[in-house]
Design a protein around this motif. Structure first.
Motif, mmCIF file in Angstrom:
data_model
loop_
_atom_site.group_PDB
_atom_site.id
_atom_site.type_symbol
_atom_site.label_atom_id
_atom_site.label_comp_id
_atom_site.label_asym_id
_atom_site.label_seq_id
_atom_site.Cartn_x
_atom_site.Cartn_y
_atom_site.Cartn_z
ATOM 1 N N GLN A 101 67.696 25.457 28.255
ATOM 2 C CA GLN A 101 66.668 24.988 27.328
ATOM 3 C C GLN A 101 66.973 23.591 26.807
ATOM 4 N N SER B 12 67.966 21.169 28.255
ATOM 5 C CA SER B 12 67.615 20.148 29.235
ATOM 6 C C SER B 12 66.116 19.902 29.321
ATOM 7 N N ILE B 13 65.321 20.701 28.635
ATOM 8 C CA ILE B 13 63.866 20.574 28.697
ATOM 9 C C ILE B 13 63.396 19.409 27.832
ATOM 10 N N SER B 14 62.577 18.540 28.412
ATOM 11 C CA SER B 14 61.992 17.420 27.669
ATOM 12 C C SER B 14 60.612 17.818 27.149
ATOM 13 N N VAL B 15 60.344 17.533 25.876
ATOM 14 C CA VAL B 15 59.040 17.816 25.268
ATOM 15 C C VAL B 15 58.636 16.620 24.420
ATOM 16 N N LEU C 116 54.836 23.837 24.983
ATOM 17 C CA LEU C 116 54.200 23.990 26.286
ATOM 18 C C LEU C 116 52.692 23.769 26.186
ATOM 19 N N VAL D 19 61.264 27.874 26.668
ATOM 20 C CA VAL D 19 60.598 26.771 25.976
ATOM 21 C C VAL D 19 59.826 27.345 24.792
ATOM 22 N N PRO E 78 59.004 19.699 34.821
ATOM 23 C CA PRO E 78 60.446 19.887 34.627
ATOM 24 C C PRO E 78 61.237 20.055 35.921
ATOM 25 N N LEU F 69 66.980 26.366 34.474
ATOM 26 C CA LEU F 69 67.292 25.153 33.721
ATOM 27 C C LEU F 69 67.582 25.517 32.272
ATOM 28 N N TYR G 14 62.844 28.637 32.938
ATOM 29 C CA TYR G 14 63.503 28.093 31.754
ATOM 30 C C TYR G 14 62.841 28.651 30.491
ATOM 31 N N LYS H 159 63.808 17.498 36.966
ATOM 32 C CA LYS H 159 65.126 17.441 36.340
ATOM 33 C C LYS H 159 66.181 18.224 37.131
ATOM 34 N N GLU I 111 58.987 13.935 33.625
ATOM 35 C CA GLU I 111 59.818 15.125 33.478
ATOM 36 C C GLU I 111 59.268 16.076 32.419
#
Length: 231
Positions: A73, A75-78, A14, A9, A51, A71, A7, A54, A47
């Motif tokens: 971007q 949908s990425i949790s930060v 990160l 990020v 990741p 996945l 994915y 997910k 998550e």
């Protein structure tokens, strides 16, 4: 068994995730501990750290040849800025430089490959940067067994924590509603004891659900964080 995910990020996000994870493990905090103090759902924080959780048939594409998932971007949790502020308070006002990148990041958005595996019951996440031509460069290894521990000696006696919390309820402390992280820090300062956050959560649940005797109210206005108070 391994799960591999690719994915995009932002590099700074990160780095923050890795720094928070390392401090959480080193201090002996569970995800549930952090979730309670941050007023978040544990799965959401899980998550962020991993990741691969997910992955569903509707959110990702799986390459039939390599078995690697992709996945989007979005949908990425930060962690957002509010959550980072909560984390600073949880870890005793850690200065921002302990959570932010230790050195200047050359790139903004990067593509990463995450390999999740379980080795001897311990979670491992290998995070590698994917280069322009598919070459890989190791960035982080989130391995619980490799982090030096400076674990807090948590009080895990629920009845003891409930008794000490009652002393606070019987004063004017809860006249103004308090966030969970405020109660946690003030409890430590007052009693010189560090309760495991999930034990403090259990004690607060006891006083917000009881029908007789001193009690608290769990308060939450729309769009605001949960607080605990007398009214």
């Amino acid at each position: 068994m391994q799960t591999v995910l690719i994915y995009n990020v932002y590099a700074i996000d990160l780095e923050i995730i890795y720094n928070v994870w390392r401090r959480r493990i080193a201090r002996g905090f569970w995800i549930a501990d952090m979730a309670f103090l941050m007023d978040e759902v544990p799965l959401y924080l899980k998550e962020i750290e991993n990741p691969t959780l997910k992955i569903t048939s509707r959110t990702v594409f799986k390459d039939p040849e390599t078995g690697i998932y992709t996945l989007p971007q979005r949908s990425i949790s930060v962690y957002d800025l509010d959550q980072i502020n909560f984390i600073r308070h949880i870890f005793y006002d850690q200065p921002l430089w302990r959570l932010l990148p230790a050195k200047a990041l050359i790139e903004d958005e990067i593509t990463v490959k995450v390999t999740h595996s379980v080795v001897k019951g311990k979670q491992q996440l290998l995070i590698e940067k994917v280069g322009l031509y598919g070459e890989l460069k190791k960035l982080y290894l989130l391995d619980e067994s490799k982090i030096p521990k400076n674990v807090v000696k948590f009080m895990i006696d629920t009845e003891r924590v409930k008794a000490l919390l009652l002393l606070m309820i019987n004063t004017s402390y809860f006249d103004l509603p308090k966030l969970a992280v405020e109660i946690y820090r003030d409890f430590i300062a007052l009693h010189k004891i560090t309760p495991q956050p999930v034990i403090l959560e259990e004690a607060l649940r006891f006083y917000t659900s009881r029908h007789k005797g001193p009690r608290l109210k769990k308060l939450k206005a729309k769009g605001e964080y949960t607080t605990f108070g007398k009214g």
